[in-house]
Design a protein around this motif. Structure first.
Motif, mmCIF file in Angstrom:
data_model
loop_
_atom_site.group_PDB
_atom_site.id
_atom_site.type_symbol
_atom_site.label_atom_id
_atom_site.label_comp_id
_atom_site.label_asym_id
_atom_site.label_seq_id
_atom_site.Cartn_x
_atom_site.Cartn_y
_atom_site.Cartn_z
ATOM 1 N N LEU A 83 12.104 4.504 -0.760
ATOM 2 C CA LEU A 83 11.234 4.316 0.391
ATOM 3 C C LEU A 83 11.917 3.300 1.277
ATOM 4 C CD1 LEU A 83 7.566 4.119 -0.935
ATOM 5 C CD2 LEU A 83 8.761 6.049 0.061
ATOM 6 N N CYS A 84 12.142 3.673 2.520
ATOM 7 C CA CYS A 84 12.807 2.795 3.481
ATOM 8 C C CYS A 84 11.835 2.524 4.615
ATOM 9 C CB CYS A 84 14.078 3.443 4.008
ATOM 10 S SG CYS A 84 15.276 3.824 2.715
ATOM 11 N N PHE A 85 11.629 1.257 4.873
ATOM 12 C CA PHE A 85 10.646 0.848 5.878
ATOM 13 C C PHE A 85 11.368 0.224 7.065
ATOM 14 C CE2 PHE A 85 8.741 0.534 1.686
ATOM 15 C CZ PHE A 85 7.559 1.243 1.853
ATOM 16 N N LEU A 86 11.132 0.777 8.233
ATOM 17 C CA LEU A 86 11.555 0.205 9.509
ATOM 18 C C LEU A 86 10.271 -0.058 10.277
ATOM 19 C CD1 LEU A 86 14.425 2.695 10.209
ATOM 20 C CD2 LEU A 86 14.723 0.220 10.082
ATOM 21 N N LEU A 87 9.597 -1.144 9.939
ATOM 22 C CA LEU A 87 8.256 -1.399 10.438
ATOM 23 C C LEU A 87 8.130 -2.758 11.082
ATOM 24 C CD1 LEU A 87 6.224 -0.124 7.346
ATOM 25 C CD2 LEU A 87 6.609 1.094 9.491
ATOM 26 N N PRO A 126 0.806 -1.225 0.000
ATOM 27 C CA PRO A 126 0.000 0.000 0.000
ATOM 28 C C PRO A 126 0.845 1.284 0.000
ATOM 29 C CG PRO A 126 -0.961 -1.591 1.484
ATOM 30 C CD PRO A 126 0.373 -2.149 1.057
ATOM 31 N N PHE A 127 1.996 1.255 0.654
ATOM 32 C CA PHE A 127 2.879 2.421 0.661
ATOM 33 C C PHE A 127 3.470 2.646 -0.737
ATOM 34 C CE2 PHE A 127 2.877 0.863 5.029
ATOM 35 C CZ PHE A 127 2.628 2.022 5.746
ATOM 36 N N LEU A 128 3.829 1.552 -1.413
ATOM 37 C CA LEU A 128 4.379 1.658 -2.766
ATOM 38 C C LEU A 128 3.319 2.139 -3.753
ATOM 39 C CD1 LEU A 128 6.490 -1.627 -2.874
ATOM 40 C CD2 LEU A 128 7.269 0.702 -2.350
ATOM 41 N N ILE A 129 2.121 1.578 -3.655
ATOM 42 C CA ILE A 129 1.023 2.002 -4.523
ATOM 43 C C ILE A 129 0.737 3.478 -4.311
ATOM 44 C CG2 ILE A 129 -1.475 1.754 -4.908
ATOM 45 C CD1 ILE A 129 -1.038 -1.286 -4.182
ATOM 46 N N SER A 130 0.669 3.884 -3.064
ATOM 47 C CA SER A 130 0.397 5.279 -2.728
ATOM 48 C C SER A 130 1.483 6.210 -3.268
ATOM 49 C CB SER A 130 0.294 5.443 -1.212
ATOM 50 O OG SER A 130 0.156 6.804 -0.878
ATOM 51 N N ALA A 131 2.755 5.849 -3.035
ATOM 52 C CA ALA A 131 3.862 6.699 -3.498
ATOM 53 C C ALA A 131 3.817 6.856 -5.011
ATOM 54 C CB ALA A 131 5.200 6.116 -3.058
ATOM 55 N N GLY A 150 -0.832 9.380 4.075
ATOM 56 C CA GLY A 150 -2.284 9.444 4.247
ATOM 57 C C GLY A 150 -3.002 8.520 3.278
ATOM 58 N N ASN A 151 -2.551 8.524 2.034
ATOM 59 C CA ASN A 151 -3.128 7.648 1.027
ATOM 60 C C ASN A 151 -2.867 6.182 1.386
ATOM 61 O OD1 ASN A 151 -4.516 7.108 -1.376
ATOM 62 N ND2 ASN A 151 -2.668 7.227 -2.610
ATOM 63 N N ALA A 152 -1.665 5.873 1.850
ATOM 64 C CA ALA A 152 -1.340 4.496 2.259
ATOM 65 C C ALA A 152 -2.219 4.064 3.436
ATOM 66 C CB ALA A 152 0.138 4.374 2.621
ATOM 67 N N ASP A 194 6.404 9.452 -14.155
ATOM 68 C CA ASP A 194 6.123 8.023 -14.210
ATOM 69 C C ASP A 194 7.159 7.292 -13.369
ATOM 70 O OD1 ASP A 194 3.879 8.128 -15.908
ATOM 71 O OD2 ASP A 194 5.193 8.363 -17.646
ATOM 72 N N ILE A 195 6.689 6.527 -12.434
ATOM 73 C CA ILE A 195 7.550 5.828 -11.483
ATOM 74 C C ILE A 195 7.631 4.350 -11.836
ATOM 75 C CG2 ILE A 195 7.663 5.041 -9.068
ATOM 76 C CD1 ILE A 195 8.430 7.946 -9.349
ATOM 77 N N ARG A 196 8.850 3.818 -11.779
ATOM 78 C CA ARG A 196 9.077 2.378 -11.848
ATOM 79 C C ARG A 196 9.577 1.935 -10.478
ATOM 80 N NH1 ARG A 196 12.746 4.004 -15.259
ATOM 81 N NH2 ARG A 196 14.311 2.615 -14.400
ATOM 82 N N ILE A 197 9.086 0.823 -10.017
ATOM 83 C CA ILE A 197 9.529 0.300 -8.721
ATOM 84 C C ILE A 197 10.725 -0.602 -8.962
ATOM 85 C CG2 ILE A 197 8.889 -1.098 -6.728
ATOM 86 C CD1 ILE A 197 6.020 -0.036 -7.113
#
Length: 157
Positions: free
Chosen positions: A149-153, A11-16, A101-103, A27-30
């Motif tokens: 995007l760096c996730f420490l979750l 969801p964070f990637l989709i949102s970003a 917020g979107n995520a 245009d973003i490529r992951i």
């Protein structure tokens, strides 16, 4: 606490991707996901946002100085931004708010509830560490630029 799962990062990637396409017209490529890399090279700009609720930790939006200037300029409808001043800080912080917020909305649609903290903007060479947490880095690529995007979750069981 259990480790974070892919379906909780997506969801964070989709949102970003959506926010950067809509707000910045790019245009973003992951790119390739990396784990356990706790050091971020160079002197990037960090937008750090805390996450609480069913997922806890931090999400960092990391970009080099020139990419931050480009993103801030795009957020201000193409007005040239040549320094990280108060206006650029505000624009970049708002980018973090929009992505998170979107995520949070996407996650709530799958019955995962989170809250986010206000963004903190950090610059300079920084070493990121967290006990009992794996950092997951995902590059978002556009043109010849990269936003990480760096996730420490951690997720609740």
């Amino acid at each position: 606490m259990a480790g974070i799962r892919v379906e909780q990062i997506n969801p964070f990637l989709i949102s970003a991707k959506q926010v950067l396409q809509q707000v910045c017209q790019i245009d973003i490529r992951i790119g390739q996901v990396a784990k356990n890399e706790l050091f971020i090279d160079g002197e990037p700009l960090f937008i750090m946002l805390g996450v609480t609720g069913e997922i806890t930790g931090q999400v960092l939006i990391v970009m080099d100085h020139d990419v931050a200037l480009d993103i801030a300029s795009r957020m201000m409808m193409g007005m040239p931004v040549t320094e990280i001043n108060d206006m650029a800080i505000s624009a970049l912080s708002e980018l973090g708010n929009m992505i998170m917020g979107n995520a949070a909305t996407i996650l709530s649609n799958s019955n995962t509830l989170i809250d986010i903290t206000p963004p903190t903007l950090i610059t300079g060479n920084t070493r990121i560490t967290a006990q009992d947490t794996t950092m997951v880095k995902v590059p978002l690529l556009y043109q010849n630029n990269e936003i990480r995007l760096c996730f420490l979750l951690k997720a609740a069981k």
